[in-house]
Design a protein around this motif. Sequence first.
Motif: not given
Lengths: 133, 208
Positions: B102-106
């Motif tokens: 997810r964007p937050v993971d990236a």
Amino acid sequence: MAVGLVIVSHSARLAEGVVELAAQMTHGAVRLAAAGGMDDGGIGTSLARVTQAIASADSGDGVVALIDLGSAALIAEMALESLDAEQRAHVRLSGGPLVEGAILAAVEASVGSPLDEVLATAESARSLEKLKR
Amino acid sequence: MTPDRTCVLAWLRRSAAALHEQRDYLTSLDAAIGDADHGINMDRGFTAVLDKLPTVAEADVGTILKTVGATLVSTVGGASGPLYGTAFLRAGTALAGRQELRPVDALAGFEAAYEGIVARGKAQRGEKTMLDAFGPALDALRAAIEAKQPFANALRAAADAAQAGALATTPMMATKGRASYLGQRSIGHQDPGATSLALFFQMMTDGK
């Protein structure tokens, strides 16, 4: 036996040359290991070579590693982190001058001085005057 | 579409190809203010990474990135080895077990990578290093993700910021790394590490 020394350099020949000079002062009393260059013969520092050199210089009394330029410190620090805590406790990095530091430290180690004294001697080489003015 | 492990593998392959293509350019930047090996070293490292990728073809994102990091540390040779190596190792640890990002993971992965370079290099922004591309890229990525922009737009913003950051190293005087040995003479040359760092962000937006 004695504290061992590791010479970390970007150049294999430079590391071997410093070992050669230091060995002339210690007559086999100190384990000296060169960790210079890359496996393909190129210029650079190799984590595997530094790790192996630390193992071969360690007789149980500890190891001082000297480096040629700042970027060699990055690999030397990673090599230290790869050791288990017990091994790491008796390995020290010196930012002292490579040639003078290695020779002074080798002599200090050859008389049986403990690890931190050998490290301090390597560091003290910063103030060694080569030219008397 | 949420990017997954296959996107990460494809990004690494594109990056390896770009580093190979830009090898002489990166080396020429390094010849001006360093030891003229940045392109050669990065190409050597990522050629080794390409050889390793088949062994992690089925692995999670964390394992893939950690494998890249370990390979770079042992093959690059210059300071970029431990710096990029630590960045990939830290990102891999932050993303252990992930199949998708997810964007937050990236963002978490990039933040871990950035902090890894700061810690390994004892460096900060403004010293004419890869952090001068990475820092602005991370700021742009974080702002876009917090503003809930589409992930592709966030990556585009990060890539643009990285590129601008790399260009902005030209008037800086190097105070870290080999270029710092040149002092004032390092002014007027673009930093090779910041340039390769920007390339990695560029490769997230290309070829999709």
